[in-house]
Design a protein around this motif. Structure first.
Motif, PDB file in Angstrom:
ATOM      1  N   GLY A   9     -13.614 -14.607   9.254  1.00  0.00           N
ATOM      2  CA  GLY A   9     -12.184 -14.367   9.112  1.00  0.00           C
ATOM      3  C   GLY A   9     -11.448 -15.652   8.790  1.00  0.00           C
ATOM      4  N   GLY A  29      -7.103 -17.477   8.855  1.00  0.00           N
ATOM      5  CA  GLY A  29      -5.722 -17.319   9.287  1.00  0.00           C
ATOM      6  C   GLY A  29      -5.024 -18.656   9.347  1.00  0.00           C
ATOM      7  N   THR A  30      -3.853 -18.682   9.963  1.00  0.00           N
ATOM      8  CA  THR A  30      -3.110 -19.930  10.170  1.00  0.00           C
ATOM      9  C   THR A  30      -2.676 -19.996  11.623  1.00  0.00           C
ATOM     10  OG1 THR A  30      -1.039 -18.853   9.505  1.00  0.00           O
ATOM     11  CG2 THR A  30      -2.263 -20.032   7.796  1.00  0.00           C
ATOM     12  N   SER A  70       1.213 -24.502  11.676  1.00  0.00           N
ATOM     13  CA  SER A  70       0.832 -23.497  10.666  1.00  0.00           C
ATOM     14  C   SER A  70      -0.369 -23.988   9.857  1.00  0.00           C
ATOM     15  CB  SER A  70       2.015 -23.183   9.744  1.00  0.00           C
ATOM     16  OG  SER A  70       3.094 -22.644  10.473  1.00  0.00           O
TER      17      SER A  70
END
Length: 475
Positions: A77, A79-80, A87
């Motif tokens: 996976g 994301g941030t 971020s």
């Protein structure tokens, strides 16, 4: 500066396990499904430019496209982190426990057979990436992890590039000990040939424990390494147990001219397989996607193997078998129970069958003795050999296509033909060696635009087998 792991929902931090050029790698436990994973996060002390974001996105996309390959680290996976933590982009990957391959061979170089097998596996991964249009551009031992099953797994596609886009890159990050001359002097931003060079340097390292052009206790600065890579003859391993054929193959991988190297990672893998065969080593399979029939061309499976619900038959240790179906008629004679004494007819059948079995045993013994089974002078069965046949792919086209080229007003026109004549179902794959651009086609010609010297490679694909590359250059 202490390293702080970000808080990621659904994951529990365990420890910091590594740091790269612009990212930290942490060990987390994923809460559901529960498993240990490696999480790569952009470092907080680096400016998060658009370039860095693009590189991270490209790495995630590249590794996701190749995630099912057995020798490439799987991406689970991405994301941030939260805005409070900057971020920062992150990747969640399959966890491979340290040390990496480079650290392992520094302590103890590999046996020749193991180094060859590892080279074939990595070449399979790189060929798969190339067929997907992805250049790795940073192949080196520290970017090869080792799974819990002791298999190599290529990782860190952080500076990977699409074949048709790499020449437009304004900056290319390199690792000096493993980079080919054309990357060091700026002639190229990466190609199939440059990945082959770096793979050859990595295999050389597996055998020796250092990079090919480094000198023990010598000057191994970036400047010194660059000078030797650009001007020194590719070295031999100097190991007495390394076959001369393997030394020569690795020198070809490290050739200054990209045209003198194996034309593809697949070609390198097949050359390594031939050395395995010559030396009697166990054969290592090449894990590269093959052409499969389209779904509509596959005959539907008969219903006989469908999963169905079977009625349960209960067998008790102290009671008779329970019948699944009732008797067809109430007038049928009852089945004897477990306590019923055998009848005279039953005894006769048992005696008759016992006599028949004894007769068959005697006949079999006579046949065995007459065939020489007890004769100590009879020839023993052949012992299996550890070597493999010389022909790795007996159905593969043995010779490359015949390629010609000429310059015209429209561009450079290349033509090709199978050496034994074209056959129904034949297709070809062509590519430019300078840019890596190419495609698979059934055409017998292609026109490319190039002001200077341009070289094209073509290979034949027939019945699922692939020929060696044919080459042609036009000035």
């Amino acid at each position: 500066m202490p390293v702080t792991a970000p808080t990621i929902p659904g994951f529990t931090y365990i420890q910091h396990i590594g740091q790269g050029g612009f990212a930290d790698v942490f060990l987390y436990e994923q809460q559901w499904p529960r498993q240990r994973v490696a999480v790569k996060v952009v470092r907080p002390d680096l400016p998060l430019t658009e370039r860095e974001k693009q590189m991270f996105t490209a790495e995630a996309d590249a590794m996701a496209r190749l995630a099912d390959h057995p020798y490439i680290v799987s991406v689970i996976g991405a994301g941030t982190t939260s805005p409070q933590e900057g971020s920062r982009p992150y990747l969640v990957m399959r966890y491979c426990p340290p040390p990496d391959l480079g650290q392992r061979v520094q302590v103890k170089p590999m046996a020749v057979s193991e180094a060859i097998a590892t080279g074939i596996k990595l070449a399979s991964a790189i060929e798969t990436a190339h067929r997907s249009g992805i250049l790795h551009r940073d192949i080196k031992p520290s970017n090869v992890l080792v799974t819990t099953y002791s298999e190599p797994a290529l990782t860190d596609f952080g500076i990977a590039g699409r074949m048709h886009e790499v020449e437009a890159d304004n900056d290319v990050r390199i690792s000096y000990p493993w980079s080919p001359p054309e990357l060091l002097d700026g002639r190229s931003n990466g190609s199939v040939a440059s990945d082959v060079y770096s793979l050859g340097a990595t295999i050389w390292n597996l055998l020796v424990g250092r990079s090919p052009f480094s000198i023990p206790s010598g000057d191994n600065s970036s400047r010194a390494l660059t000078a030797r890579i650009l001007h020194s003859t590719p070295p031999r391993t100097q190991r007495p147990d390394v076959p001369a054929s393997l030394d020569l193959l690795l020198q070809q991988c490290l050739a200054k001219d990209p045209m003198h190297r194996p034309a593809s990672a697949l070609e390198l893998a097949r050359s390594l397989q031939r050395i395995e065969s010559q030396e009697g080593f166990p054969r290592t399979m090449i894990a590269v996607e093959t052409d499969l029939p389209a779904v509509q061309d596959v005959a539907p499976t008969a219903g006989g193997d469908a999963t169905v619900l079977k009625p349960v038959t209960v067998i008790s240790g102290s009671s008779p078998r329970v019948a699944v179906e009732p008797p067809p008629s109430s007038s049928a004679p009852p089945s004897p129970s477990a306590e019923t004494e055998p009848t005279t007819g039953d005894r006769a059948r048992v005696i008759w069958l016992s006599g028949l079995a004894a007769l068959l045993l005697v006949v079999g013994l006579v046949l065995f003795l007459t065939a020489g089974g007890d004769d100590p002078t009879s020839s023993p069965p052949p012992t299996p050999t550890a070597s493999t046949p010389d022909s790795i792919d007996p159905g593969a086209p043995a010779d490359p296509p015949v390629v010609t080229g000429r310059r015209t007003d429209a561009g450079v026109v290349f033509r090709w033909q199978a050496p034994d004549g074209d056959q129904p179902g034949d297709s070809y794959e062509w590519r430019r060696t300078d840019t890596g651009a190419g495609r698979r086609t059934t055409d017998l010609t292609v026109t490319v635009r190039a002001a200077g010297r341009v070289c094209v490679q073509v290979r034949l694909i027939r019945s699922g087998f692939i020929s060696p590359w044919g080459n042609q250059c036009v000035d």
